[in-house]
Write an enzyme that holds these catalytic residues in place. Structure first.
Site, PDB file in Angstrom:
ATOM      1  N   HIS A 182       0.870  -1.381  -0.002  1.00 20.89           N
ATOM      2  CA  HIS A 182       0.239   0.233   0.074  1.00 20.89           C
ATOM      3  C   HIS A 182       1.083   1.258  -0.047  1.00 20.89           C
ATOM      4  O   HIS A 182       0.080   2.010   0.195  1.00 20.89           O
ATOM      5  CB  HIS A 182      -0.654  -0.085   1.318  1.00 20.89           C
ATOM      6  CG  HIS A 182      -0.350   0.230   2.492  1.00 20.89           C
ATOM      7  ND1 HIS A 182      -0.239  -0.913   3.142  1.00 20.89           N
ATOM      8  CD2 HIS A 182      -0.163   1.593   3.327  1.00 20.89           C
ATOM      9  CE1 HIS A 182       0.530   0.034   4.684  1.00 20.89           C
ATOM     10  NE2 HIS A 182       0.123   0.871   4.818  1.00 20.89           N
ATOM     11  N   ASP A 215       0.426  -7.538   1.833  1.00 20.75           N
ATOM     12  CA  ASP A 215       1.215  -6.465   1.664  1.00 20.75           C
ATOM     13  C   ASP A 215       2.264  -6.145   1.634  1.00 20.75           C
ATOM     14  O   ASP A 215       2.895  -5.999   2.671  1.00 20.75           O
ATOM     15  CB  ASP A 215       0.550  -5.639   2.546  1.00 20.75           C
ATOM     16  CG  ASP A 215       0.746  -3.762   2.699  1.00 20.75           C
ATOM     17  OD1 ASP A 215       0.486  -3.633   1.600  1.00 20.75           O
ATOM     18  OD2 ASP A 215      -0.084  -3.407   4.198  1.00 20.75           O
ATOM     19  N   SER A 242       4.062   2.707   7.969  1.00 23.47           N
ATOM     20  CA  SER A 242       3.967   1.647   6.960  1.00 23.47           C
ATOM     21  C   SER A 242       5.186   1.409   6.480  1.00 23.47           C
ATOM     22  O   SER A 242       6.023   1.865   5.318  1.00 23.47           O
ATOM     23  CB  SER A 242       2.455   1.905   5.627  1.00 23.47           C
ATOM     24  OG  SER A 242       1.557   2.306   6.345  1.00 23.47           O
TER      25      SER A 242
END
Length: 257
Positions: free
Chosen positions: A64, A109, A203
């Site tokens: 992402h 992810d 992230s």
């Protein structure tokens, strides 16, 4: 001249993200300048992520974190006073699970980035090896990243913050995340009482357990660092065959089911 240009870019980008983010390592302290030579800073569109240098040509981060105009900085500690050995790269190729740019919030992810040219190792730039064994529940894990050090009102540090958390059993995660299925290739880590956590703009950054690169920051509770809502990380060990296959040039390799 190159360092001045890098400094200017980092300051401009930092001001941009300070207006848009409210998240990152919560409950930590400034990282030692020498403890994160593998940690990379990824800028894209109007966002920021972390990542991990695997070797001179490859970076591993979260799917992402994919976006346009991606810039990857290596050797960064302070954004205001960059190290002399800071290097900038852009992606040459990007690889995703199932040969797709799509991912679910809950699983797969993960993104491998091949850099446009090799990185030069230096005092503040060195790769982190892939894990040789799976992590153990209860082990102490190290998290790190740039971003807000408060969960609600935005407070951005100029340097990365680090903290220690624990690898938790999936059973301990289930009450806070009923959507987390047993077959997902993820890890759950944090402090059940809350107060220490990774968050949105962290992230892609690494989760390190017993010195081994075991997880990639993926998702978690909102706001961050809440009781019984630990962070969820992509399990690096479960994706080893895919990672090694891509790096070796086998683009037909498949992700774990």
């Amino acid at each position: 001249m190159v360092l001045i240009r890098v400094l200017a870019n980092l300051l401009i980008l930092q001001l941009s993200y300070a207006q848009k983010s409210s998240e990152l390592v919560i409950g930590g302290d400034e990282c030692n300048i020498n403890e994160h030579p593998f940690l990379v800073l990824v800028y894209y569109d109007d966002y920021q992520c972390g990542g991990t240098l695997l070797n001179e040509e490859w970076v591993l981060t979260a799917a992402h974190c994919n976006g346009k105009d991606m810039e990857i900085y290596l050797g960064v500690h302070s954004k205001k006073v960059p190290n002399k050995d800071v290097q900038r790269r852009v992606p040459k190729e990007k690889f995703f699970c199932d040969s797709s740019k799509t991912y679910t919030k809950w699983n797969k992810d993960i993104m491998l980035i091949r850099l446009d040219r090799p990185v030069r190792k230096s005092a503040h730039i060195a790769p982190l090896s892939l894990p040789s064994s799976p992590p153990s529940v209860g082990s102490v894990c190290r998290i790190m990243g740039w971003g807000s050090i408060t969960p609600v009102e935005v407070t951005f540090p100029d340097v990365p913050y680090c903290a220690n958390i624990n690898l938790l059993d999936d059973v301990e995660c289930k009450p806070g995340y009923p959507e987390l299925l047993p077959e997902y290739k993820t890890l759950c880590a944090g402090i059940l009482e809350g107060g220490i956590d990774t968050c949105g703009f962290d992230s892609g950054a690494p989760l390190i357990s017993n010195g081994q690169f075991q997880g990639i920051v993926s998702w978690g509770g909102d706001p961050c660092a809440q009781p019984r809502e630990p962070g969820v990380y992509t399990n690096v060990f479960d994706h080893l065959d895919w990672i090694k296959g891509i790096i070796a040039g086998n683009t037909d390799v498949t992700c774990p089911p």
